[in-house]
Motif scaffolding. Structure first.
Motif, mmCIF file in Angstrom:
data_model
loop_
_atom_site.group_PDB
_atom_site.id
_atom_site.type_symbol
_atom_site.label_atom_id
_atom_site.label_comp_id
_atom_site.label_asym_id
_atom_site.label_seq_id
_atom_site.Cartn_x
_atom_site.Cartn_y
_atom_site.Cartn_z
ATOM 1 N N SER A 124 29.872 -14.578 20.829
ATOM 2 C CA SER A 124 28.454 -14.629 20.451
ATOM 3 C C SER A 124 28.234 -14.157 19.010
ATOM 4 C CB SER A 124 27.625 -13.785 21.415
ATOM 5 O OG SER A 124 27.984 -12.427 21.287
ATOM 6 N N TRP A 125 29.062 -13.229 18.543
ATOM 7 C CA TRP A 125 28.875 -12.758 17.163
ATOM 8 C C TRP A 125 29.236 -13.839 16.147
ATOM 9 C CZ3 TRP A 125 32.411 -9.864 13.491
ATOM 10 C CH2 TRP A 125 31.674 -9.354 12.407
ATOM 11 N N PHE A 126 30.442 -14.407 16.294
ATOM 12 C CA PHE A 126 30.844 -15.488 15.391
ATOM 13 C C PHE A 126 29.847 -16.646 15.469
ATOM 14 C CE2 PHE A 126 35.657 -15.047 14.246
ATOM 15 C CZ PHE A 126 35.438 -13.741 13.861
ATOM 16 N N GLN A 127 29.361 -16.933 16.681
ATOM 17 C CA GLN A 127 28.391 -18.025 16.820
ATOM 18 C C GLN A 127 27.144 -17.753 15.984
ATOM 19 O OE1 GLN A 127 27.749 -18.143 21.046
ATOM 20 N NE2 GLN A 127 29.690 -19.186 21.451
ATOM 21 N N SER A 128 26.724 -16.493 15.920
ATOM 22 C CA SER A 128 25.470 -16.218 15.216
ATOM 23 C C SER A 128 25.653 -16.107 13.704
ATOM 24 C CB SER A 128 24.815 -14.952 15.776
ATOM 25 O OG SER A 128 25.537 -13.824 15.365
ATOM 26 N N ILE A 129 26.884 -15.881 13.242
ATOM 27 C CA ILE A 129 27.057 -15.697 11.794
ATOM 28 C C ILE A 129 27.761 -16.867 11.118
ATOM 29 C CG2 ILE A 129 27.125 -13.184 11.993
ATOM 30 C CD1 ILE A 129 30.168 -13.380 11.595
ATOM 31 N N ILE A 130 28.196 -17.860 11.909
ATOM 32 C CA ILE A 130 28.973 -18.937 11.287
ATOM 33 C C ILE A 130 28.054 -19.914 10.554
ATOM 34 C CG2 ILE A 130 28.911 -20.525 13.265
ATOM 35 C CD1 ILE A 130 32.191 -20.460 12.154
ATOM 36 N N ALA A 175 30.497 -12.739 4.468
ATOM 37 C CA ALA A 175 29.101 -12.893 4.049
ATOM 38 C C ALA A 175 28.194 -12.018 4.904
ATOM 39 C CB ALA A 175 28.678 -14.355 4.149
ATOM 40 N N ASN A 176 28.471 -11.977 6.197
ATOM 41 C CA ASN A 176 27.623 -11.161 7.070
ATOM 42 C C ASN A 176 27.759 -9.676 6.741
ATOM 43 O OD1 ASN A 176 27.524 -9.439 9.803
ATOM 44 N ND2 ASN A 176 25.984 -11.053 9.879
ATOM 45 N N LEU A 177 28.991 -9.228 6.514
ATOM 46 C CA LEU A 177 29.214 -7.790 6.346
ATOM 47 C C LEU A 177 28.809 -7.288 4.962
ATOM 48 C CD1 LEU A 177 32.673 -7.257 8.107
ATOM 49 C CD2 LEU A 177 30.390 -6.901 9.030
ATOM 50 N N THR A 178 28.834 -8.180 3.966
ATOM 51 C CA THR A 178 28.579 -7.697 2.606
ATOM 52 C C THR A 178 27.365 -8.351 1.954
ATOM 53 O OG1 THR A 178 29.988 -9.342 1.544
ATOM 54 C CG2 THR A 178 31.066 -7.335 2.288
ATOM 55 N N GLY A 179 26.703 -9.285 2.668
ATOM 56 C CA GLY A 179 25.599 -10.021 2.035
ATOM 57 C C GLY A 179 24.231 -9.574 2.492
ATOM 58 N N GLN A 180 23.208 -10.276 1.984
ATOM 59 C CA GLN A 180 21.835 -10.000 2.407
ATOM 60 C C GLN A 180 21.217 -11.286 2.933
ATOM 61 O OE1 GLN A 180 21.764 -9.820 -1.446
ATOM 62 N NE2 GLN A 180 23.317 -8.245 -1.179
ATOM 63 N N PRO A 220 18.206 -20.336 12.573
ATOM 64 C CA PRO A 220 19.132 -20.228 11.448
ATOM 65 C C PRO A 220 18.461 -19.543 10.251
ATOM 66 C CG PRO A 220 18.349 -22.473 11.674
ATOM 67 C CD PRO A 220 17.733 -21.703 12.786
ATOM 68 N N PHE A 221 19.277 -18.989 9.373
ATOM 69 C CA PHE A 221 18.735 -18.362 8.167
ATOM 70 C C PHE A 221 19.765 -18.401 7.056
ATOM 71 C CE2 PHE A 221 20.437 -15.101 10.999
ATOM 72 C CZ PHE A 221 21.281 -14.376 10.181
ATOM 73 N N CYS A 222 19.355 -17.949 5.881
ATOM 74 C CA CYS A 222 20.216 -18.053 4.704
ATOM 75 C C CYS A 222 20.768 -16.668 4.342
ATOM 76 C CB CYS A 222 19.396 -18.610 3.533
ATOM 77 S SG CYS A 222 20.391 -18.996 2.086
ATOM 78 N N VAL A 223 22.082 -16.608 4.104
ATOM 79 C CA VAL A 223 22.712 -15.344 3.721
ATOM 80 C C VAL A 223 23.294 -15.497 2.321
ATOM 81 C CG1 VAL A 223 24.513 -13.679 4.264
ATOM 82 C CG2 VAL A 223 23.281 -14.795 6.110
ATOM 83 N N ARG A 224 23.016 -14.517 1.475
ATOM 84 C CA ARG A 224 23.501 -14.552 0.102
ATOM 85 C C ARG A 224 24.548 -13.461 -0.066
ATOM 86 N NH1 ARG A 224 19.642 -12.750 -4.855
ATOM 87 N NH2 ARG A 224 20.396 -10.710 -4.222
HETATM 88 C C1 LIG Z 1 25.044 -9.966 10.412
HETATM 89 O O1 LIG Z 1 25.117 -10.166 11.810
HETATM 90 C C2 LIG Z 1 24.278 -9.300 12.571
HETATM 91 C C3 LIG Z 1 24.560 -9.560 14.025
HETATM 92 O O2 LIG Z 1 24.555 -10.912 14.327
HETATM 93 C C4 LIG Z 1 22.822 -9.544 12.194
HETATM 94 O O3 LIG Z 1 22.005 -8.667 12.894
HETATM 95 C C5 LIG Z 1 22.661 -9.330 10.698
HETATM 96 O O4 LIG Z 1 21.344 -9.655 10.320
HETATM 97 C C6 LIG Z 1 23.630 -10.185 9.910
HETATM 98 N N1 LIG Z 1 23.528 -9.833 8.507
HETATM 99 C C7 LIG Z 1 23.604 -10.723 7.540
HETATM 100 C C8 LIG Z 1 23.467 -10.240 6.171
HETATM 101 O O5 LIG Z 1 23.808 -11.890 7.762
#
Ligand SMILES: *[C@@H]1O[C@H](CO)[C@@H](O)[C@H](O)[C@H]1NC(C)=O
Ligand SMILES: *[C@@H]1O[C@H](CO)[C@@H](O)[C@H](O)[C@H]1NC(C)=O
Ligand SMILES: *[C@@H]1O[C@H](CO)[C@@H](O)[C@H](O)[C@H]1NC(C)=O
Ligand SMILES: *[C@@H]1O[C@H](CO)[C@@H](O)[C@H](O)[C@H]1NC(C)=O
Ligand SMILES: *[C@@H]1O[C@H](CO)[C@@H](O)[C@H](O)[C@H]1NC(C)=O
Ligand SMILES: *[C@@H]1O[C@H](CO)[C@@H](O)[C@H](O)[C@H]1NC(C)=O
Ligand SMILES: *[C@@H]1O[C@H](CO)[C@@H](O)[C@H](O)[C@H]1NC(C)=O
Ligand SMILES: *[C@@H]1O[C@H](CO)[C@@H](O)[C@H](O)[C@H]1NC(C)=O
Ligand SMILES: *[C@@H]1O[C@H](CO)[C@@H](O)[C@H](O)[C@H]1NC(C)=O
Ligand SMILES: *[C@@H]1O[C@H](CO)[C@@H](O)[C@H](O)[C@H]1NC(C)=O
Length: 711
Positions: A529-535, A574-579, A620-624
């Motif tokens: 579920s995590w990879f699904q939400s951040i891919i 991108a998820n761990l270091t982005g906004q 969906p949303f945009c990550v920078r």
């Molecule tokens: C990273 O993933 C978590 C869990 O899915 C989410 O809450 C968070 O908003 C994400 N952060 C970014 C920068 O994508």
């Protein structure tokens, strides 16, 4: 048939066409390979083949003959069973179904010499061989690192320290028969059942026909060497209307990111200093696209990601005196493809960071199997003979030691006369004396008993999941490995933070929950579920209910695409270091048109987003973030130096098809009889067709009047 009849009608001589049509139907029924085949053949659906790879001078790997190789199946479970296939069996050639624990150098060499073997199907050994298993070389990446005539010749060819003593080198041998891995136990059981019913020798005499046989099909287009196959490629490209390459070079993407954003179209000012943190992103095994690489790659990859997250969380990360660059190198197993390309681009000014911007270099190699929680600090004795470099290296060691306080990692120094283990850092040292340290869990020989093999899996690094957990529970289940790697990540983060000029490291801490989820995603199942939400949305098809494979892919003639683990890495980074930024899909996917004045400093990902409450839709949303992909293609192919000894020259052969199947074969007599009967039937039907044709006028006259009605 309908078309043919219609055409006949138009031509006015339809009776003739009709009789022809009848015989075509008859022939088609006879030759309809499919339906007949399905009754006789059982195709094997989960196999991994060994394929042909080539470098400047050699070909390695396996291949079948053009139409595949066939042999009578013989199950080899014990050493004694080898006698039957190698000497006494009366129905050679044999297809050996080899038990995993016999898949050794000794056995393979015997098979190589024997003319009685037409191919091998190997099973997994369960549990993995306790004494270890590695078909890679005892001295990995030999000849492409830093040690040679110009730099510490006394250390070349692993003189002094053999890193992978268990390695038999079989992955680098050339086999003239197919070798497949059977990945599904149930399929293996189907084969063994067929063998037991038909092939078991009774009282050492051959059993009677029909016998159970196997066909392995994996013909390879490329031969001899990269020089030969690339030359043939280029002839094809220039003279053929329908060009068909015979081999592709191995390539992929390095992934890198910086804590402080860097203008990707510009060049860093010479006084800007960067601390580099590196690990690798690929692995291999004997088989194609099979490389679980848990200890050899995932351990350091996950640790580095967790350290990146920890540093980005620091309030003063953007105001540190020095920048920090995290880099994941691709294709390192194949003679350092990724790092050699990055160094090449840095020297040629085709990379925003230059070699002289690099302040120091910390590399994580295999780090999961720490005995007594020790991490060893490897340094290069040759560059340390320069006093200014030595001072810097000693300072790094001090910083590392002070960072280990408060973590349960014990840092250990190594005798200064020992050379560096195989590491991407060696490619940087080749170009410049950069102060650097390589961290590993081994002092000399690898702790990893399964280096570059199919057994280097989650279980081999103590990532054990209790049975009965749901997918969601397993994703968040903190394993022993997760605990231990998050300690290492904290150590790395504190070290980098201090090297970048930060002072108070008390707050720097890696998140064990992130490490836990990353280990699950990178080792056990990417479809969580995590990879699904951040891919990234358009990469969701890469998620699978099984472990990612870290084999570097082959480029399809200048079209390189990121392989699945690279795509996962980019999404996680991108998820761990982005906004999260407030952009529409269009703005996110083509930022050049977007309003962000900082767009040269960032990459943008349009990610799937989490599931909405109580529904199956996602928001969906945009990550920078500052992550970048960097083409990891060996400079040898950029320079068209296919016989390079400086850069990796590995290519992978192309093939038309790869498959495996089993079926019953009859004796030769029976085959001859079948053939004769077949020919007789054919002659009779030809005769009949001729007769019907010649008498068509008589036979079909009445139908002519009611032409269209007949249809
Ligand atoms: C990273 O993933 C978590 C869990 O899915 C989410 O809450 C968070 O908003 C994400 N952060 C970014 C920068 O994508
Ligand atoms: C190519 O690979 C073979 C087999 O590993 C090795 O013996 C040979 O030295 C390699 N050639 C080059 C130029 O690296
Ligand atoms: C093998 O067969 C068993 C019993 O039919 C089944 O439970 C299991 O899921 C099968 N395994 C695979 C990998 O298909
Ligand atoms: C492979 O798949 C085919 C088609 O689904 C099936 O007929 C065959 O039995 C499978 N092979 C094995 C060994 O299960
Ligand atoms: C195998 O040999 C034994 C002893 O020679 C004999 O008793 C037995 O009947 C043989 N079995 C078969 C199936 O021929
Ligand atoms: C990035 O670098 C390019 C090339 O040097 C330059 O034209 C551009 O203005 C820079 N962008 C920013 C935002 O500084
Ligand atoms: C030591 O290394 C530095 C930096 O690479 C270099 O400038 C200097 O000339 C070297 N000193 C000696 C004695 O080689
Ligand atoms: C991935 O997991 C979801 C459930 O979380 C499932 O519906 C989907 O079929 C899975 N995809 C693949 C490719 O297995
Ligand atoms: C996001 O952008 C839209 C349109 O540009 C705007 O209406 C909205 O208020 C913004 N939301 C936030 C939280 O900035
Ligand atoms: C989700 O479903 C549960 C039970 O079906 C319901 O109690 C809850 O209010 C729903 N939540 C939303 C946000 O619709």
């Amino acid at each position: 048939m309908v078309n043919m009849a219609a055409a006949g009608e138009k031509g006015g001589s339809w009776p003739r066409w009709r009789s022809l049509g009848v015989s075509v139907i008859l022939l088609a029924a006879l030759c309809r390979g499919g339906s007949v085949e399905r009754k006789i053949y059982i195709s094997l659906n989960s196999t991994a083949p060994c394929v042909r790879l080539l470098n400047a001078t050699h070909q390695i790997g396996c291949q079948s003959s053009r139409n595949g190789d066939t042999g009578v199946i013989h199950v080899v479970e014990r050493e004694e069973d080898l006698t039957w296939v190698l000497e006494t069996g009366q129905t050679p050639p044999y297809m050996v179904l080899l038990e995993g624990n016999l898949f050794t150098k000794d056995t393979l060499l015997k098979f190589k010499e024997s003319l009685r073997i037409s191919g091998i199907a190997v099973t997994y050994s369960k549990p993995p061989p306790p004494e270890g298993f590695s078909l890679d070389l005892p001295c990995p990446n030999d000849g492409f690192g830093v040690y040679g005539d110009d730099h510490g010749a006394q250390y070349s060819h692993c003189n002094g320290t053999l890193w992978n003593p268990l390695g038999s080198g079989m992955s680098y041998e050339d086999f003239q028969f197919p070798v497949f891995l059977l990945q599904d136990e149930n399929e293996t059981e189907v084969i063994k059942q067929c063998y037991r019913e038909h092939n078991i020798p009774v009282n050492d005499t051959a059993p009677k026909y029909p016998l159970c046989a196997m066909q392995l099909i994996s013909p390879m287009h490329a031969v001899t060497s990269t020089v030969t196959c690339m030359r043939r490629n280029s002839i094809q490209m220039s003279f053929s209307i329908n060009p068909e390459a015979v081999c592709d070079y191995l390539a992929g993407f390095n992934v890198w990111s910086t804590v402080k954003p860097v203008n990707n179209s510009g060049v860093l000012a010479p006084e800007d200093q960067v601390v580099v943190s590196a690990s690798r992103l690929d692995g291999r095994s004997f088989f194609w696209n099979l490389a679980p690489a848990a200890e050899s790659t995932v351990s350091s990859l996950v640790t580095q990601l967790a350290a990146a997250e920890a540093i980005h969380k620091m309030a003063d990360a953007q105001s540190l005196p020095r920048n920090i660059m995290f880099v994941f190198f691709q294709g390192e197993v194949f003679d350092y493809i990724g790092s050699s390309r990055m160094v090449y681009d840095m020297e040629k000014g085709k990379f925003p960071i230059r070699l002289n911007n690099i302040h120091s270099f910390v590399e994580l190699s295999q780090v999961a199997l720490r005995s007594n929680s020790s991490l060893w600090m490897h340094t290069d004795p040759v560059s340390r003979s320069n006093d200014s470099v030595n001072t810097e290296v000693e300072r790094m060691i001090e910083v590392l030691k002070s960072s280990s306080k408060g973590t349960n990692v014990t840092l250990q120094e190594i005798d200064q006369s020992q050379a560096l283990p195989p590491a991407s850092f060696q490619r940087f040292l080749r170009a410049r004396n950069i102060p650097g340290v390589v961290l590993t869990d081994h002092r000399a020989a690898y702790q990893n008993k399964y280096y570059n093999s199919m057994y280097d899996t989650a279980a081999s690094i103590n990532a054990h999941y209790p049975s009965g957990l749901s997918k969601e529970e397993a994703l968040n289940y903190v394993t022993e490995a997760a605990q231990s790697l998050s300690e290492a990540a904290t150590l790395l983060a504190k070290t980098l933070y201090q090297l970048a000029g930060g002072n108070d490291t008390a707050e720097v801490r890696a998140d064990v929950e992130s490490v836990t989820r990353m280990l699950y995603g990178f080792l056990v199942m990417s479809n969580n579920s995590w990879f699904q939400s951040i891919i990234r949305s358009d990469w969701k098809g890469l998620l699978e209910d099984k472990p990612p494979q870290y084999y570097v892919t082959a480029a399809m003639v200048n079209k390189v695409t990121p392989n699945p683990p690279t795509s996962f890495l980019i999404s996680v980074l991108a998820n761990l270091t982005g906004q999260v930024v407030n952009y529409t899909k269009e703005e996110c996917q083509s930022p050049d048109k977007g309003a962000d004045p900082q767009r040269e400093f960032y990459e943008y990902l349009w990610v799937q987003g989490p599931l909405d409450a109580n529904s199956t839709t996602r928001t969906p949303f945009c990550v920078r973030s500052t992550h970048r992909s960097h083409l990891a293609q060996s400079p040898a192919f950029e320079l068209n130096e296919w016989d390079s000894t400086e850069y990796s020259t590995w290519t992978e052969s192309r093939w038309k098809e790869i498959r495996a199947r089993i079926f019953l074969v009859s004796s030769h007599e029976l085959e001859v009889i079948t053939l004769v009967v077949g020919i007789v039937v054919l002659l009779v039907s030809l005769g009949a067709t001729y007769f019907i044709n010649s008498k068509a006028d008589i036979l079909f006259t009445s139908a002519q009047d009611s032409g269209s009605v007949a249809y």
